[in-house]
Design an enzyme around this catalytic site. Structure first.
Site, mmCIF file in Angstrom:
data_model
loop_
_atom_site.group_PDB
_atom_site.id
_atom_site.type_symbol
_atom_site.label_atom_id
_atom_site.label_comp_id
_atom_site.label_asym_id
_atom_site.label_seq_id
_atom_site.Cartn_x
_atom_site.Cartn_y
_atom_site.Cartn_z
ATOM 1 N N HIS A 35 2.403 0.966 5.788
ATOM 2 C CA HIS A 35 3.632 1.095 4.998
ATOM 3 C C HIS A 35 4.051 2.534 4.747
ATOM 4 C CE1 HIS A 35 0.769 1.833 1.754
ATOM 5 N NE2 HIS A 35 1.764 2.360 1.078
HETATM 6 C C1 UD1 Z 1 4.933 3.007 -3.092
HETATM 7 C C2 UD1 Z 1 4.153 4.285 -3.355
HETATM 8 C C3 UD1 Z 1 2.939 4.341 -2.444
HETATM 9 C C4 UD1 Z 1 2.110 3.090 -2.545
HETATM 10 C C5 UD1 Z 1 2.996 1.888 -2.267
HETATM 11 C C6 UD1 Z 1 2.220 0.594 -2.367
HETATM 12 C C7 UD1 Z 1 5.494 6.227 -4.053
HETATM 13 C C8 UD1 Z 1 6.007 7.530 -3.596
HETATM 14 N N1 UD1 Z 1 4.960 5.465 -3.086
HETATM 15 O O1 UD1 Z 1 5.462 3.111 -1.777
HETATM 16 O O2 UD1 Z 1 2.143 5.441 -2.823
HETATM 17 O O3 UD1 Z 1 1.060 3.137 -1.601
HETATM 18 O O4 UD1 Z 1 4.066 1.893 -3.199
HETATM 19 O O5 UD1 Z 1 3.013 -0.515 -2.117
HETATM 20 O O6 UD1 Z 1 5.581 5.903 -5.214
HETATM 21 N N2 UD1 Z 1 10.693 -2.776 -1.954
HETATM 22 C C9 UD1 Z 1 11.020 -4.114 -2.072
HETATM 23 N N3 UD1 Z 1 10.455 -4.812 -3.098
HETATM 24 C C10 UD1 Z 1 9.601 -4.266 -3.990
HETATM 25 C C11 UD1 Z 1 9.280 -2.892 -3.848
HETATM 26 C C12 UD1 Z 1 9.826 -2.171 -2.832
HETATM 27 O O7 UD1 Z 1 11.787 -4.648 -1.280
HETATM 28 O O8 UD1 Z 1 9.124 -4.965 -4.891
HETATM 29 C C13 UD1 Z 1 11.286 -1.986 -0.858
HETATM 30 C C14 UD1 Z 1 12.348 -1.059 -1.412
HETATM 31 O O9 UD1 Z 1 13.605 -1.566 -1.199
HETATM 32 C C15 UD1 Z 1 12.149 0.245 -0.683
HETATM 33 C C16 UD1 Z 1 10.784 0.121 -0.037
HETATM 34 O O10 UD1 Z 1 10.282 -1.171 -0.287
HETATM 35 O O11 UD1 Z 1 13.100 0.425 0.322
HETATM 36 C C17 UD1 Z 1 9.860 1.169 -0.581
HETATM 37 O O12 UD1 Z 1 9.580 1.015 -2.000
HETATM 38 P P1 UD1 Z 1 9.100 2.261 -2.889
HETATM 39 O O13 UD1 Z 1 8.595 1.821 -4.197
HETATM 40 O O14 UD1 Z 1 10.134 3.290 -2.860
HETATM 41 O O15 UD1 Z 1 7.886 2.887 -2.092
HETATM 42 P P2 UD1 Z 1 6.683 2.189 -1.335
HETATM 43 O O16 UD1 Z 1 6.877 2.429 0.132
HETATM 44 O O17 UD1 Z 1 6.450 0.787 -1.788
#
Ligand code: UD1
Length: 358
Positions: free
Chosen positions: A201
């Site tokens: 991821h």
């Molecule tokens: C975040 C953390 C990372 C951790 C990971 C675990 C930061 C910088 N990164 O990354 O360290 O390893 O979580 O999962 O804080 N999204 C959904 N549903 C959700 C959550 C996210 O669809 O419930 C999608 C969002 O639309 C976004 C993408 O996932 O585009 C990334 O979400 P984000 O929280 O920004 O970062 P992660 O890649 O999950």
């Protein structure tokens, strides 16, 4: 004493759960749980609260997803009034996600004591947003709870006063130790053996679409010999759709939705090997004695390389193939010997917090 915990994203939940539980033993401690809403899907958040037996959050800031800066800024502006109103004696922040650094920043400006759980880890790779979050959070924290002695060394080298640093062990392993007996394979996957478990991821792996396509092709190739199970993070799911790649229908590579904690733990403990870019899984596989091939050039958890089952394969498909073959043909499971990864880290944290303010 009033202790306020801030959690936001999936890997925070299994770290906060044992600390909340350990602090419940102290009758003079009142606890508040704030969820920033960084992760908001039922499968990324709600099911973890249930399985980890965490209380419902007292507040959800519903920040959702956006750019790094915007997400961090949303947490900052929505969390500040909470701290002003609730005036906790301690704010506890966990790990290295955007919610962690944002909450630490708010507290330090308001002169509210902040303690960082999982302090001192360093990849020395500032292209990772998590590395920036770790550096800033540790700089601002009043108490730093570290999982391993390399983290203490990092903090001392950065000039952080030794009296703030406490080597307590790994809270994520506390949760694993408690819940491993309840871990259960999802029904539809029971009986699949042997299998390799995959998660990816990190932006460096999944936002680079040509590389993501190469990775998927390599996994399809691995699946000619054994099952490959790949629970897909929402970020990765979006990128796979953009890249327009899916495993062929008849392949033994299965893309799955994100799995709840207990089901995922069962997959990790039964896998012949794990291929991942997750931080937490490098630790969990080390504890479980399952070989872990990490698709990154560096790790903030070097102890899993020297004393665990982790190996960095970088962005090198040929190396991934060779190392996977090696661990599959020569499984050298080792019991975990990392000091203080024993299921009791949260109890140590609770005692220190209670003594420090009394
Ligand atoms: C975040 C953390 C990372 C951790 C990971 C675990 C930061 C910088 N990164 O990354 O360290 O390893 O979580 O999962 O804080 N999204 C959904 N549903 C959700 C959550 C996210 O669809 O419930 C999608 C969002 O639309 C976004 C993408 O996932 O585009 C990334 O979400 P984000 O929280 O920004 O970062 P992660 O890649 O999950």
């Amino acid at each position: 004493m009033h202790i306020l915990h801030v959690v936001g994203a999936r890997p925070n939940f299994m770290k906060a759960a044992p600390v909340l539980r350990a602090l419940r033993e102290f009758s003079n401690v009142r606890q508040t749980l704030v969820h920033t809403g960084q992760h908001y899907d039922a499968g990324m958040s709600d099911v973890f609260f249930r399985q980890l037996d965490m209380p419902e959050p007292d507040l959800n800031l519903s920040v959702g997803s956006s750019s790094q800066a915007q997400q961090t800024a949303e947490v900052i502006s929505r969390f500040e009034p909470v701290v002003l109103e609730r005036k906790p004696d301690w704010v506890l922040v966990y790990g290295d996600v955007n919610s962690t650094v944002a909450a630490a920043l708010v507290c330090s400006k308001l002169q509210i004591s902040v303690a960082h759980v999982e302090a001192g880890l360093r990849s020395r790779d500032r292209t990772m947003p998590e590395e920036i979050n770790r550096l800033v959070t540790d700089r601002l924290s009043d108490l730093l709870f570290t999982p391993s002695s390399d983290a203490d060394d990092n903090l001392r080298q950065e000039g952080i006063s030794p009296d703030k640093i406490h080597l307590v062990g790994n809270v994520m392993i506390d949760t694993l130790v408690r819940l491993l007996p309840q871990a259960k394979m999802p029904l539809e996957l029971a009986g699949l053996d042997p299998f390799v478990l995959v998660t990816l991821h990190r932006p460096a792996n999944v936002d680079d679409l040509p590389w993501l396509r190469q990775m998927l092709a390599a996994l399809v190739e691995v699946s000619r010999d054994l099952h490959v199970l790949f629970p897909v993070h929402p970020r990765t799911s979006k990128r796979l759709a953009e890249a327009g790649v899916l495993p062929p229908e008849n392949s033994k590579l299965r893309l799955l939705p994100p799995l709840p904690y207990l089901e995922f733990l069962a997959l990790q403990s039964n896998a012949r090997a794990v291929i991942t870019d997750s931080g937490g899984m490098q630790e969990e596989t080390s504890y479980l004695g399952v070989p872990c091939l990490t698709v990154r050039e560096n790790t903030e958890r070097p102890i899993t390389l020297t004393e665990g089952t982790n190996m960095l394969v970088g962005r090198d498909i040929a190396r991934l193939r060779t190392e996977l073959q090696r661990v599959l043909t020569n499984p050298a499971a080792r019991p975990c010997t990392i000091p203080l990864w024993d299921g009791h880290a949260a109890e140590r944290i609770a005692k220190i917090l209670v003594v420090t303010k009394s």
